[in-house]
Design an enzyme around this catalytic site. Structure first.
Site, mmCIF file in Angstrom:
data_model
loop_
_atom_site.group_PDB
_atom_site.id
_atom_site.type_symbol
_atom_site.label_atom_id
_atom_site.label_comp_id
_atom_site.label_asym_id
_atom_site.label_seq_id
_atom_site.Cartn_x
_atom_site.Cartn_y
_atom_site.Cartn_z
ATOM 1 N N GLY A 10 0.845 -1.193 0.000
ATOM 2 C CA GLY A 10 0.000 0.000 0.000
ATOM 3 C C GLY A 10 0.873 1.233 0.000
ATOM 4 O O GLY A 10 1.413 1.628 1.040
ATOM 5 N N GLY A 15 1.954 4.965 3.317
ATOM 6 C CA GLY A 15 2.808 3.830 3.029
ATOM 7 C C GLY A 15 4.096 4.236 2.329
ATOM 8 O O GLY A 15 5.187 3.743 2.656
ATOM 9 N N ASN A 33 2.234 -2.577 -4.428
ATOM 10 C CA ASN A 33 0.968 -1.848 -4.476
ATOM 11 C C ASN A 33 0.069 -2.529 -5.489
ATOM 12 O O ASN A 33 0.540 -3.064 -6.505
ATOM 13 C CB ASN A 33 1.192 -0.387 -4.873
ATOM 14 C CG ASN A 33 -0.031 0.476 -4.574
ATOM 15 O OD1 ASN A 33 -0.255 0.856 -3.433
ATOM 16 N ND2 ASN A 33 -0.823 0.776 -5.589
ATOM 17 N N ASN A 103 -6.171 2.722 10.139
ATOM 18 C CA ASN A 103 -7.096 3.055 11.226
ATOM 19 C C ASN A 103 -8.206 2.008 11.311
ATOM 20 O O ASN A 103 -9.390 2.324 11.183
ATOM 21 C CB ASN A 103 -7.712 4.448 11.021
ATOM 22 C CG ASN A 103 -6.827 5.546 11.602
ATOM 23 O OD1 ASN A 103 -6.083 5.331 12.548
ATOM 24 N ND2 ASN A 103 -6.908 6.726 11.020
ATOM 25 N N SER A 129 0.298 7.724 14.217
ATOM 26 C CA SER A 129 -0.163 9.112 14.228
ATOM 27 C C SER A 129 0.973 10.040 13.817
ATOM 28 O O SER A 129 2.127 9.825 14.176
ATOM 29 C CB SER A 129 -0.681 9.514 15.613
ATOM 30 O OG SER A 129 -1.111 10.863 15.600
ATOM 31 N N GLY A 131 0.406 11.925 10.555
ATOM 32 C CA GLY A 131 0.145 12.350 9.191
ATOM 33 C C GLY A 131 1.312 12.026 8.280
ATOM 34 O O GLY A 131 2.225 11.280 8.637
ATOM 35 N N LYS A 184 -5.137 3.985 19.503
ATOM 36 C CA LYS A 184 -5.153 4.969 18.410
ATOM 37 C C LYS A 184 -6.544 5.560 18.227
ATOM 38 O O LYS A 184 -6.697 6.757 17.942
ATOM 39 C CB LYS A 184 -4.684 4.296 17.109
ATOM 40 C CG LYS A 184 -4.738 5.205 15.859
ATOM 41 C CD LYS A 184 -3.950 6.496 16.057
ATOM 42 C CE LYS A 184 -3.647 7.233 14.774
ATOM 43 N NZ LYS A 184 -4.763 7.514 13.904
ATOM 44 N N HIS A 187 -6.949 8.078 20.951
ATOM 45 C CA HIS A 187 -6.088 9.199 20.558
ATOM 46 C C HIS A 187 -6.839 10.113 19.584
ATOM 47 O O HIS A 187 -6.854 11.336 19.730
ATOM 48 C CB HIS A 187 -4.813 8.653 19.914
ATOM 49 C CG HIS A 187 -4.022 9.636 19.107
ATOM 50 N ND1 HIS A 187 -4.426 10.088 17.854
ATOM 51 C CD2 HIS A 187 -2.848 10.255 19.344
ATOM 52 C CE1 HIS A 187 -3.547 10.939 17.379
ATOM 53 N NE2 HIS A 187 -2.568 11.054 18.261
ATOM 54 N N ASN A 188 -7.484 9.513 18.575
ATOM 55 C CA ASN A 188 -8.217 10.309 17.593
ATOM 56 C C ASN A 188 -9.422 10.993 18.213
ATOM 57 O O ASN A 188 -9.786 12.106 17.815
ATOM 58 C CB ASN A 188 -8.646 9.429 16.422
ATOM 59 C CG ASN A 188 -7.495 9.092 15.496
ATOM 60 O OD1 ASN A 188 -6.334 9.173 15.877
ATOM 61 N ND2 ASN A 188 -7.796 8.706 14.275
ATOM 62 N N GLU A 191 -8.169 13.956 19.820
ATOM 63 C CA GLU A 191 -7.852 14.887 18.726
ATOM 64 C C GLU A 191 -9.110 15.637 18.277
ATOM 65 O O GLU A 191 -9.079 16.859 18.060
ATOM 66 C CB GLU A 191 -7.248 14.102 17.575
ATOM 67 C CG GLU A 191 -6.910 14.883 16.330
ATOM 68 C CD GLU A 191 -6.443 13.963 15.210
ATOM 69 O OE1 GLU A 191 -6.998 14.061 14.097
ATOM 70 O OE2 GLU A 191 -5.548 13.137 15.462
ATOM 71 N N LYS A 262 -13.744 10.530 9.478
ATOM 72 C CA LYS A 262 -13.537 9.180 8.966
ATOM 73 C C LYS A 262 -14.088 8.108 9.905
ATOM 74 O O LYS A 262 -14.050 6.933 9.566
ATOM 75 C CB LYS A 262 -12.048 8.938 8.713
ATOM 76 C CG LYS A 262 -11.511 9.732 7.526
ATOM 77 C CD LYS A 262 -10.082 9.331 7.191
ATOM 78 C CE LYS A 262 -9.591 10.031 5.937
ATOM 79 N NZ LYS A 262 -8.193 9.652 5.613
ATOM 80 N N ARG A 447 -37.490 6.026 37.859
ATOM 81 C CA ARG A 447 -37.373 4.685 37.279
ATOM 82 C C ARG A 447 -38.143 3.658 38.115
ATOM 83 O O ARG A 447 -38.765 2.741 37.580
ATOM 84 C CB ARG A 447 -35.898 4.275 37.173
ATOM 85 C CG ARG A 447 -35.093 5.119 36.195
ATOM 86 C CD ARG A 447 -33.632 4.659 36.096
ATOM 87 N NE ARG A 447 -33.559 3.414 35.323
ATOM 88 C CZ ARG A 447 -33.149 2.260 35.814
ATOM 89 N NH1 ARG A 447 -32.795 2.158 37.098
ATOM 90 N NH2 ARG A 447 -33.098 1.181 35.046
#
Length: 469
Positions: A10, A15, A33, A103, A129, A131, A184, A187-188, A191, A262, A447
């Site tokens: 990839g 990649g 690829n 991801n 992470s 980018g 991860k 983490h996002n 973010e 995403k 309740r």
């Protein structure tokens, strides 16, 4: 030809750059690829002495790898990962290592681990992470899976990872099975929250004080020299300073106000409900991205629904100072929510996460890198059993001096009709967590009234039910 130390499948931006990162650190890298043109393009741009091996079939790719084979998959999350695993599996042997660097949803990683467990193929889900720049020059890496695989991969991952100010590589073994991709994901989520809080700050100062993008860039640039120092604050200043070549206006002012996503932030919010952790600021960030997508409806609603019309009358310098404190306070609370989710999930899934190590590997390379992470690392090193980051002395003391500014800024936003969903949920979380008594007693009584769900009492042990009518 000498065989490759690692192979990358990839060759999109991530990649491509990770392959170059490995090669720059002395590793021979095999490339594959699905569309051969990307492989040829990378090789064409490479220097003659670079240790890159282009291959054009999976059989050729696997044949060029040193054993045990180490293969980094950088393909789109979801079905493409499953398809690639199925295609590779007949070509691999026990002890070979498959690393999914995309991801992927952590439960997909858990499933793939179970599928491959009996084959002897070691499956690693690794969060990455930073980018495209981080991939090339040093990302934060979060590998989870069999510890045997980590022992094999550790030297090369430490080489290519970002280095914190103390020289420590921003990579460590996260935990078994899907732990790397889970971390991860959270983490996002953090973010998402951080970006939303910065956006609200920008929105408030722009509208309350009528500041231009360039004036706001100066403010964020100054803040990046303070306790707020972080990658996201840095790039905010750079984004605000960018001029549109076509119109001459600040480019940010020409961008449509629809924020895409995403899915990792949404997954974080959904999973928090599953494990019973409160992450309202992360969820607010997801909600605001969803609301931003209703652009056509918002335009119509802006002409129909009424709101405040008054202007801000206070001292501009004071508002800027208050907003700086409010942003830092809400940022701390958002990180506390994320770390609280990681703590709860570690118990739920048996990941045995080391929260001090997670904060440490986020100090450089990754999108949420910030000066604040040094304080978070120290807090968990000092007290590994810390149940909530807000209780750490440094955080407790900072919030004691900053929470009033957060209240004032939210009030100003309310008075001006400026949505402050991220900051508002951060403050509400803080106030709820510090409340000895919440109105949940009334909810439990309701309740029991309509569903006989019972309740407990504050004056004696036992489970009780009342016939309310």
């Amino acid at each position: 030809m000498k065989k490759a130390d690692i192979g990358v499948i990839g060759l999109g931006v991530m990649g491509h750059n990770l392959a170059l990162n490995f090669e720059r650190h002395g590793y021979r890298v095999a490339l594959y690829n699905r569309t051969a043109e990307k492989t040829r393009s990378l090789l064409a741009s490479a220097k003659p002495d670079q240790q890159l091996i282009g291959t054009y079939s999976l059989e050729e790719f696997c044949a060029h790898l040193e054993r045990p084979r180490r293969i980094l998959l950088m393909v789109q999350a979801g079905k493409p990962v499953d398809d690639m695993i199925s295609a590779l599996q007949p070509l691999l042997e026990p002890g070979d290592i498959l690393i999914d660097g995309g991801n992927s949803y952590f439960l997909d990683t858990e499933r793939r681990h179970e599928t491959l467990k009996d084959t002897g193929i070691l499956y690693v889900g690794m969060g990455i992470s930073g980018g495209e720049e981080g991939a090339l020059w040093g990302p934060s890496l979060m590998p989870g899976g069999p510890y045997q695989a980590w022992e094999n991969l550790a030297p090369m991952l430490r080489d290519i990872a970002a280095k914190a100010e103390d020289g420590e590589p921003c990579v460590d073994y996260i935990g078994p099975r899907g732990a790397g991709h889970y971390v991860k994901m959270v983490h996002n989520g953090i973010e998402y929250a951080d970006m939303q809080l910065i956006a609200e700050t920008y929105h408030l100062l722009k509208n309350a004080l009528g500041l231009s993008a360039y004036q706001l860039a100066d403010i964020f640039e100054k803040w990046n020299q303070s306790e707020l120092q972080s990658y996201l604050i840095q790039i905010t200043a750079e984004v605000l300073r960018k001029r549109d070549d076509e119109t001459g206006h600040p480019l940010v002012d020409m961008i449509l106000d629809e924020a895409q996503q995403k899915g990792t932030g949404k997954w974080t919010s959904q999973n928090a409900l599953d494990v019973g952790a409160a992450v309202p600021t992360i969820s607010a960030a997801v909600d605001m991205r969803i609301l931003s997508a209703f652009k056509h409806e918002r335009v119509q609603a802006s002409r129909i629904l009424s709101g405040p019309t008054k202007a801000y009358q206070g001292d501009p310098a004071n508002l800027i100072n208050l907003t700086q404190q409010a942003l830092y306070a809400s940022k701390m609370i958002a990180y506390a929510q994320g770390m609280g989710l990681l703590r709860q999930a570690s118990l739920e899934y048996g990941y045995d996460l080391k929260l001090d190590r997670l904060a440490a590997i986020w100090r450089a390379g990754c999108i949420i890198r910030a000066r604040l992470l040094g304080d978070i690392t120290a807090a968990y090193q000092s007290d590994p059993g810390l149940v909530n980051l807000l209780l750490a002395p440094a955080f407790r003391d900072t919030l004691a001096s900053h929470h009033q500014a957060l209240r004032e800024v939210i009030k100003i936003g309310i008075d001006l009709g400026i949505p402050m969903m991220g900051m508002s949920t951060a403050l509400a979380y803080y106030d709820a967590y510090r409340s000895e008594r919440l109105p949940a007693n009334l909810i439990q009584a309701q309740r029991d009234y309509f569903g006989a769900h019972t309740y407990r009492r504050i004056d004696r042990d036992g489970i009780f039910h009342t016939e309310w009518t």
